[in-house]
Design an enzyme around this catalytic site. Structure first.
Site, PDB file in Angstrom:
ATOM      1  N   GLY A   1       1.031  -1.128   0.111  1.00 14.32           N
ATOM      2  CA  GLY A   1      -0.164   0.054  -0.106  1.00 14.32           C
ATOM      3  C   GLY A   1       0.767   1.144   0.190  1.00 14.32           C
ATOM      4  O   GLY A   1       0.554   2.352   0.749  1.00 14.32           O
TER       5      GLY A   1
ATOM      6  N   LYS B   1      -9.047  -4.283  12.715  1.00 12.83           N
ATOM      7  CA  LYS B   1      -7.597  -4.370  13.214  1.00 12.83           C
ATOM      8  C   LYS B   1      -7.150  -5.284  14.222  1.00 12.83           C
ATOM      9  O   LYS B   1      -6.064  -5.854  14.083  1.00 12.83           O
ATOM     10  CB  LYS B   1      -7.316  -2.853  13.700  1.00 12.83           C
TER      11      LYS B   1
ATOM     12  N   SER C   1      -7.111  10.589   8.649  1.00  8.25           N
ATOM     13  CA  SER C   1      -6.917  11.221   9.761  1.00  8.25           C
ATOM     14  C   SER C   1      -6.947  12.580   9.817  1.00  8.25           C
ATOM     15  O   SER C   1      -7.021  13.569  10.727  1.00  8.25           O
ATOM     16  CB  SER C   1      -5.611  10.802  10.354  1.00  8.25           C
TER      17      SER C   1
END
Length: 342
Positions: free
Chosen positions: A24, A172, A210
């Site tokens: 990624g 997660k 974020s």
């Protein structure tokens, strides 16, 4: 050379020249990993869903990219695709993961992607896999008092995550647990970094999740701030943490990556100090109840490895300047500033 100095030199022995696979690679944290790895002399193989997508063009402009960066198309849910990417690499930084609260899009892809990377790492005989987990895998536990320090031994309560439909934290936690299980089964040296909310300058052209957390307080879309807390860390520190735990032979287990926790009231105060020209909210949406106390996150393990954290005020300042520089946040003129202040 004194024995202590020699030991320190051996501990942080130079491993530049090695090839690291970063999954990624176009993401917020991963882009910084690629940047810092290249600066240290590593060769980097970055995996992307589409290397030709213009949004990944920033990677090719990084210093050292022309000589030592290869971008490859990889589907992390296709084991053979992952094996091809990891083959010939000395280490893997597995950072790619969905960021969503949709359980179907979050949980299974996160788990299977992590498993595939560990399996591929085992087959390629990599020296170490560094997995980017999250504080979401650590602190979601209704039975833990906010006064109790959260450290690497803590895990999120899966039933609580499901009950509250917090599929990001659930995904997660189960992805990290799966990574540990497969690493143990396959004999892979796995180290995990668990960052809190990550901020700092953007290298990629798009805004990440974020950063929106900060942007809403500057654009006027948030008229008040919540009676809530959040822990923050600089993106550069997160990238450095991954490199540090990869390079240090003694590194093992999990590493919480957090600089400090702030109440939203403290957050907006810092933003207003540096950027008074913006319509930053001054009132809390909940003025009846006392201020929520922040979680206490331990960062001792990373500090003991030698990581020096960037102060949160500096992190916030650099985040906003980056948003301005990239055109994501307009800079008010003097007339606008006067209107805001009046």
């Amino acid at each position: 050379m004194p024995a202590a100095t020699a030991a320190a030199a051996a501990e942080s022995s130079s491993v530049s020249g090695e090839t690291i696979c970063v999954t990624g690679a176009g993401g917020f944290i991963a882009s910084w990993m690629v940047k810092l790895l290249l600066e240290k002399g590593y060769t980097v193989r970055g995996t992307l869903r589409n290397p030709d997508d213009p949004k990944n063009g920033h990677l090719k402009k990084l210093e050292g990219a022309k000589e030592r960066l290869t971008l490859v198309k990889v589907d992390l849910l296709d084991l053979n695709s992952v094996k091809e990417a990891v083959n010939g690499c000395h280490g893997v930084f597995h950072t790619a993961s969905p960021v969503t609260d949709n359980p179907e899009e979050m949980v299974e892809p996160a788990v299977n992607g992590a498993k595939n990377v560990i399996i591929a790492g085992a087959e390629a005989k990599v020296r170490r896999v560094v997995f980017t987990s999250s504080i979401g895998a650590v602190y979601m536990d209704p039975n833990r008092s906010v006064d109790v320090e959260v450290d690497e031994s803590c895990w999120s309560d899966l039933e609580f995550c499901k009950k509250t439909k917090n599929w990001y934290c659930y995904g997660k936690a189960v992805a990290e647990a799966a990574a540990w299980d497969v690493a143990k089964e396959k004999g892979v040296d796995l180290v995990v970094v668990n960052p809190v909310l990550v901020l700092g300058p953007l290298l990629q052209p798009t805004i990440n999740a974020s950063t929106i957390h900060i942007l809403k307080y500057l654009t006027g879309s948030a008229k008040t701030y919540a009676n809530a807390t959040q822990a923050y860390v600089h993106v550069r520190d997160v990238a450095l943490a991954h490199i540090l735990v990869y390079e240090k032979p003694s590194a093992s287990g999990r590493y919480l990556c957090a600089e400090t926790s702030l109440h939203r009231g403290e957050l907006v105060e810092i933003l207003a100090k540096y950027f008074p020209e913006y319509p930053i909210p001054t009132k809390c949406s909940d003025e009846k109840n006392p201020r929520v106390k922040p979680h206490i996150f331990s960062n001792k393990k990373l500090k003991d490895l030698g990581l020096e954290f960037t102060p949160v005020s500096e992190c916030l300042y650099e985040t906003v300047k980056s948003l301005q520089d990239q055109g994501h946040l307009s800079i008010p003129n003097k007339e606008d500033s006067l209107a805001v202040k009046s």
